[in-house]
Design an enzyme around this catalytic site. Structure first.
Site, short mmCIF file in Angstrom:
data_model
loop_
_atom_site.label_atom_id
_atom_site.label_comp_id
_atom_site.label_asym_id
_atom_site.label_seq_id
_atom_site.Cartn_x
_atom_site.Cartn_y
_atom_site.Cartn_z
CD GLN A 1 -18.51 50.01 -9.57
OE1 GLN A 1 -18.17 49.14 -8.80
NE2 GLN A 1 -18.40 49.88 -10.88
CG HIS A 2 -23.61 49.85 -11.36
ND1 HIS A 2 -22.70 49.46 -12.32
CD2 HIS A 2 -23.48 48.97 -10.34
CE1 HIS A 2 -22.06 48.38 -11.88
NE2 HIS A 2 -22.50 48.07 -10.70
CG ASP B 1 -18.91 51.80 -4.29
OD1 ASP B 1 -18.71 51.16 -5.34
OD2 ASP B 1 -20.01 51.79 -3.70
#
Length: 495
Positions: free
Chosen positions: A85-86, A248
């Site tokens: 992520q991110h 994820d």
């Protein structure tokens, strides 16, 4: 082949890419593959990756998984992608990547995050406006950092993608995102499920960033068919559908059957996460709880600690221990490591919220400074961070009968017992430890079926618990663990 329905699940993580082939009729994983990534690190907290590595690893892992499964790639009906992520991936108007991807664990953008948080009205303002408190790892501060540090790159941005969006774009040519992964950007409202255009205009008043955002799609919607050239390159069916995919943690939720209330998933990876499904966006007043959307149509209140197996791995390297020797030493030391308490914040920390903290050891004496106590202290210290987060989730109304444990650390029976005792909850592993890749494959089957198959039925068939791993808390160890946790809280208070 008629009695098989084959799907490819991919998990592109920080350390590498995993691939698995799932037959959703039997619920069996037929084969797996993996390939490593390397990191670009800087002393100021920079953590980046070359996106070409992801594509190479995707290809290598897929070829391995097909070979291990002994199946023809032409039989693959769909692909699901899970991504860390991110992360920020920037493309120009030709679809070319402009610079290395900045990752979730990058803390170089902490000053930019602080300024954006102040603009939003602090933690309360961010919670009110977005439903989450933006943190340095989130995508939004990476955009402001790019504008300030790399203005020439910033001028050329035509597309802003998360890691899993980028892989879906490579597979299909389409730019889109789904709500789960989008909720970790920091420019998305988790209650209304919409991008926050005003926040992006604050970073760049021209409105360019807004036009570079991907289209949002529902979790059950496919992105589209795989591009013929990519299908040929991967050796799979050119009619394969590419699912919406997700972050994820969202895919890990599906891969552990965490799609209705009552289940908690805890991941012992390089970072630690704890999350549970919620049918409504009940936003916690606690800034550390991220009420992300799930990739199954609901919400996924989640806490993430920055330090887990990265800290235990650092201790193993320092003491030159392999995993078995390390686990043996952990088991040899008593609960509480004879007073040695480690705050394992090697990377700063998100839960507890101490972004500028460093790692520290407390309580050392001439008698307790042993290898065993150090090993025990690092495992306990990382697990206490997860307990701290679990308490925040419980305070927000989360209930759970058991914890489903995934990630590398879950393979250790010693660590499983420590988790059960510290959380005072029974833990059990799923048979398939690559929960995110499994979840991606299950989601691909769900998207492929046009939602005719319910996600619950697919999870029922494909997510299997490992009864041999079930670990119950031991009453006297729970009491000792509680004392050690109280000591940890006292050490935190000194920071």
């Amino acid at each position: 082949m008629a009695n098989q329905q084959l799907f490819l699940g991919i998990d592109c993580g920080t350390q590498g890419t995993k691939a698995l082939i799932l037959d959703t009729l039997s619920g069996q994983v037929l084969g797996q593959g993996a390939a490593a990534h390397s990191m670009i690190s800087g002393a100021n907290g920079r953590r980046e990756q070359d996106t070409q590595q992801w594509l190479d690893a995707f290809t290598q892992a897929t070829h391995q998984a097909l070979a291990a499964a002994g199946v023809d790639g032409q039989a693959i009906l769909g692909i699901g992608v899970s991504g860390q992520q991110h992360g920020l991936v920037l493309l120009d108007d030709q679809g070319q990547v402009l610079r290395p991807a900045k990752l979730w664990c990058d803390t170089e953008t902490t000053p930019e995050n602080d300024r954006l948080l102040a603009y939003l009205g602090g933690e309360d303002g961010s919670l009110t406006r977005l439903g989450v408190v933006i943190a340095p790892g989130y995508t939004v501060s990476k955009l402001l950092w790019t504008r300030e540090q790399h203005p020439q790159v910033f001028e050329r941005i035509a597309s802003i993608l998360l890691p899993h969006d980028f892989l879906n774009h490579w597979l299909t040519g389409r730019h889109c995102s789904e709500y789960g992964d989008a909720s970790g950007t920091g420019y998305f409202n988790v209650r209304t499920r919409q991008w926050d255009a005003r926040l992006l205009e604050h970073i760049d008043p021209s409105g360019r960033l807004q036009s570079a955002l991907p289209e949002l799609i529902e979790a059950h919607q496919p992105v589209g068919r795989i591009l013929p050239a990519v299908a040929a390159h991967l050796g799979i069916n050119p009619d394969a559908l590419v699912a919406s995919g997700g972050g994820d943690n969202m895919m890990g939720a599906i891969g552990t059957g965490n799609i209705q209330p009552g289940v908690i998933t805890m991941s012992l990876g390089s970072s630690g996460t704890v999350y549970a499904y919620a049918a409504e966006p009940v936003v916690s007043p606690q800034p550390s709880v991220a009420t992300f959307c799930s990739s199954s149509g609901g919400w996924l209140p989640l806490i993430c600690t920055m330090n887990l197996t990265n800290a235990t791995g650092a201790m193993r390297e320092l003491l030159e221990l392999d995993i078995d020797a390390f686990n043996a030493l952990v088991a040899r030391a008593p609960i509480g490591a004879k007073g040695v308490c480690m705050l394992p914040f090697l990377n700063g920390e998100r839960v507890p919220a101490l972004p500028h903290a460093t790692g520290s050891l407390f309580g050392l004496t001439t008698t307790n400074l042993t290898r065993a106590n150090l090993c025990r202290a690092v495992v306990e210290g990382t697990t206490f961070g997860l307990r701290y987060g679990l308490d925040l989730l419980r305070a927000n109304g989360l209930e759970a009968q058991s914890i489903r444990l995934i990630g590398g650390g879950s393979k250790s029976p010693v660590w499983r017992q420590i988790v059960a005792d510290i959380m005072d909850t029974t833990v059990i592993c799923t048979e398939q430890s690559e929960a995110a890749a499994l979840g991606a494959a299950i989601q691909a089957a769900w998207c492929h079926s046009g939602s005719q198959q319910s996600l619950a039925d697919l999870c029922e068939r494909c997510v299997k618990l490992d009864p041999a791993s079930e670990t119950r808390p031991i009453t006297e160890q729970v009491a000792a663990s509680q004392k050690a946790y109280a000591n940890y809280q006292e050490c935190i208070a000194t920071l």
